[in-house]
Design a protein around this motif. Structure first.
Motif, PDB file in Angstrom:
ATOM      1  N   TYR A  58      -7.487   0.310  -2.439  1.00 59.70           N
ATOM      2  CA  TYR A  58      -8.068  -1.027  -2.293  1.00 59.70           C
ATOM      3  C   TYR A  58      -7.313  -1.825  -1.231  1.00 59.70           C
ATOM      4  O   TYR A  58      -7.930  -2.484  -0.380  1.00 59.70           O
ATOM      5  CB  TYR A  58      -8.030  -1.763  -3.634  1.00 59.70           C
ATOM      6  CG  TYR A  58      -8.815  -3.052  -3.628  1.00 59.70           C
ATOM      7  CD1 TYR A  58     -10.150  -3.062  -4.033  1.00 59.70           C
ATOM      8  CD2 TYR A  58      -8.241  -4.249  -3.192  1.00 59.70           C
ATOM      9  CE1 TYR A  58     -10.889  -4.245  -4.025  1.00 59.70           C
ATOM     10  CE2 TYR A  58      -8.974  -5.430  -3.174  1.00 59.70           C
ATOM     11  CZ  TYR A  58     -10.299  -5.420  -3.589  1.00 59.70           C
ATOM     12  OH  TYR A  58     -11.027  -6.586  -3.558  1.00 59.70           O
TER      13      TYR A  58
ATOM     14  N   PRO B  75     -18.574  -3.259  -1.547  1.00 66.07           N
ATOM     15  CA  PRO B  75     -17.999  -1.946  -1.895  1.00 66.07           C
ATOM     16  C   PRO B  75     -18.617  -0.774  -1.137  1.00 66.07           C
ATOM     17  O   PRO B  75     -17.901   0.152  -0.740  1.00 66.07           O
ATOM     18  CB  PRO B  75     -18.264  -1.832  -3.402  1.00 66.07           C
ATOM     19  CG  PRO B  75     -19.404  -2.766  -3.666  1.00 66.07           C
ATOM     20  CD  PRO B  75     -19.239  -3.887  -2.709  1.00 66.07           C
TER      21      PRO B  75
ATOM     22  N   PRO C 148     -13.456  -6.059   0.094  1.00 63.91           N
ATOM     23  CA  PRO C 148     -13.713  -4.754  -0.529  1.00 63.91           C
ATOM     24  C   PRO C 148     -14.487  -4.861  -1.840  1.00 63.91           C
ATOM     25  O   PRO C 148     -15.317  -3.990  -2.152  1.00 63.91           O
ATOM     26  CB  PRO C 148     -12.304  -4.188  -0.759  1.00 63.91           C
ATOM     27  CG  PRO C 148     -11.469  -4.845   0.279  1.00 63.91           C
ATOM     28  CD  PRO C 148     -12.034  -6.238   0.399  1.00 63.91           C
ATOM     29  N   ALA C 149     -14.254  -5.922  -2.605  1.00 61.11           N
ATOM     30  CA  ALA C 149     -14.982  -6.123  -3.859  1.00 61.11           C
ATOM     31  C   ALA C 149     -16.394  -6.648  -3.593  1.00 61.11           C
ATOM     32  O   ALA C 149     -17.341  -6.284  -4.286  1.00 61.11           O
ATOM     33  CB  ALA C 149     -14.220  -7.096  -4.757  1.00 61.11           C
TER      34      ALA C 149
ATOM     35  N   THR D 163       0.837  -1.208   0.000  1.00 61.79           N
ATOM     36  CA  THR D 163       0.000   0.000   0.000  1.00 61.79           C
ATOM     37  C   THR D 163       0.866   1.250   0.000  1.00 61.79           C
ATOM     38  O   THR D 163       0.651   2.180  -0.788  1.00 61.79           O
ATOM     39  CB  THR D 163      -0.925   0.019   1.235  1.00 61.79           C
ATOM     40  OG1 THR D 163      -1.786  -1.109   1.197  1.00 61.79           O
ATOM     41  CG2 THR D 163      -1.764   1.288   1.261  1.00 61.79           C
TER      42      THR D 163
ATOM     43  N   THR E 200     -17.561  -0.965   2.511  1.00 61.98           N
ATOM     44  CA  THR E 200     -16.118  -0.713   2.551  1.00 61.98           C
ATOM     45  C   THR E 200     -15.831   0.766   2.389  1.00 61.98           C
ATOM     46  O   THR E 200     -14.942   1.320   3.053  1.00 61.98           O
ATOM     47  CB  THR E 200     -15.401  -1.514   1.440  1.00 61.98           C
ATOM     48  OG1 THR E 200     -15.552  -2.909   1.705  1.00 61.98           O
ATOM     49  CG2 THR E 200     -13.915  -1.176   1.396  1.00 61.98           C
TER      50      THR E 200
END
Length: 201
Positions: free
Chosen positions: A115, A149, A145-146, A84, A152
Motif C-alpha cells: 500500500y 484500487p 490507493p484506497a 515501506t 492503482t
C-alpha cells in the motif's frame, strides 16, 4: 538518398532511442538512493507530458523536472519509502519464522508495504503534476490507493511484472535496464491521466 524525418519507421526508431537514453538517465540519477524520489517524479513528469499527444521532449525535459521536483519529491519519498522498506524487511523476517502468529504479521506487513509503495508512486506523479504542499501531497498519495484500487493495481503491476520477469528470466534484466523503467512510466502515465480526468483535473 534523402531521409524523411516524418517517416513512421524513422520516428519510431528515434522515439525508441530517446526512451533508452531516458531509461539510462533515470537509473543514473537514482544511484545516490536519496534521489530516487526526484528521479521518479521527473520521469513521471516527462512521460505524462509525452503521453498527451507526444508533447514535450522527454530527454531534454528530464533534468529541469528533476531540479524543480527535487525538494518536494525527496520529502514525500522519504516519508513513504522508509516505512515501506522497514515493513518489507519485517515481512521477510517474520515469514522465516514457523509460528502462525508471525506469519500473519508478515502478511499484514507485506500488504502495508504494498500500500505504501502504491502511495509512493501516486505521490511522485502528484509532485510531477501539481504544486501542492508536501503535507497535502502526502495526504492525497495515501488516499488515492484506497479511492482508486483498480487503477492503482494497474500502476503497481508495471514494476511487479518487471521484477517478476527479472527473477524468473534473468536475461530480461538487460531489457529492463535499457527501456523497462521509461516505458513502464509511459504506460503508467495513461493510468494517472485517467485518474486525474475522473476528478476533473
Amino acid at each position: 538518398m534523402e531521409i524523411n524525418p516524418e517517416n513512421r519507421a524513422i520516428h519510431g526508431l528515434s522515439t525508441f532511442i530517446v526512451f533508452v537514453a531516458l531509461n539510462l538517465v533515470y537509473l543514473v540519477t537514482c544511484i545516490p538512493i536519496v534521489t530516487i524520489g526526484a528521479a521518479t517524479s521527473a520521469l513521471y513528469e516527462v512521460t505524462l507530458r509525452y503521453s498527451d499527444e507526444e508533447g514535450g521532449r522527454p530527454l531534454s525535459d528530464f533534468f529541469p523536472a528533476f531540479g524543480r521536483n527535487f525538494v518536494p519529491a525527496t520529502a514525500v519519498s522519504l516519508s513513504l519509502l522508509v516505512p515501506t522498506v522497514a515493513l518489507a524487511f519485517s515481512a521477510v523476517f517474520w515469514f522465516s519464522a514457523p509460528e502462525p502468529l508471525l506469519t500473519g504479521l508478515a502478511v499484514i506487513a507485506l500488504l502495508a508495504a504494498g500500500y505504501l509503495l502504491a502511495a509512493f508512486l501516486h505521490g511522485m506523479a502528484l509532485v510531477a503534476v501539481f504544486r501542492n504542499t508536501v503535507r497535502q501531497t502526502l495526504k492525497n498519495a495515501l488516499l488515492l490507493p484506497a479511492a482508486e484500487p483498480v487503477r492503482t493495481f494497474g500502476i503497481l503491476a508495471v514494476p511487479i511484472i518487471a521484477i517478476t520477469f527479472m527473477v524468473v528470466f534473468p536475461p530480461t534484466m538487460l531489457l529492463v535496464g535499457t527501456i523497462g523503467f521509461s516505458v513502464g512510466a509511459y504506460v503508467s502515465a495513461f493510468i494517472f491521466r485517467s485518474i486525474y480526468k475522473k476528478y476533473g483535473v
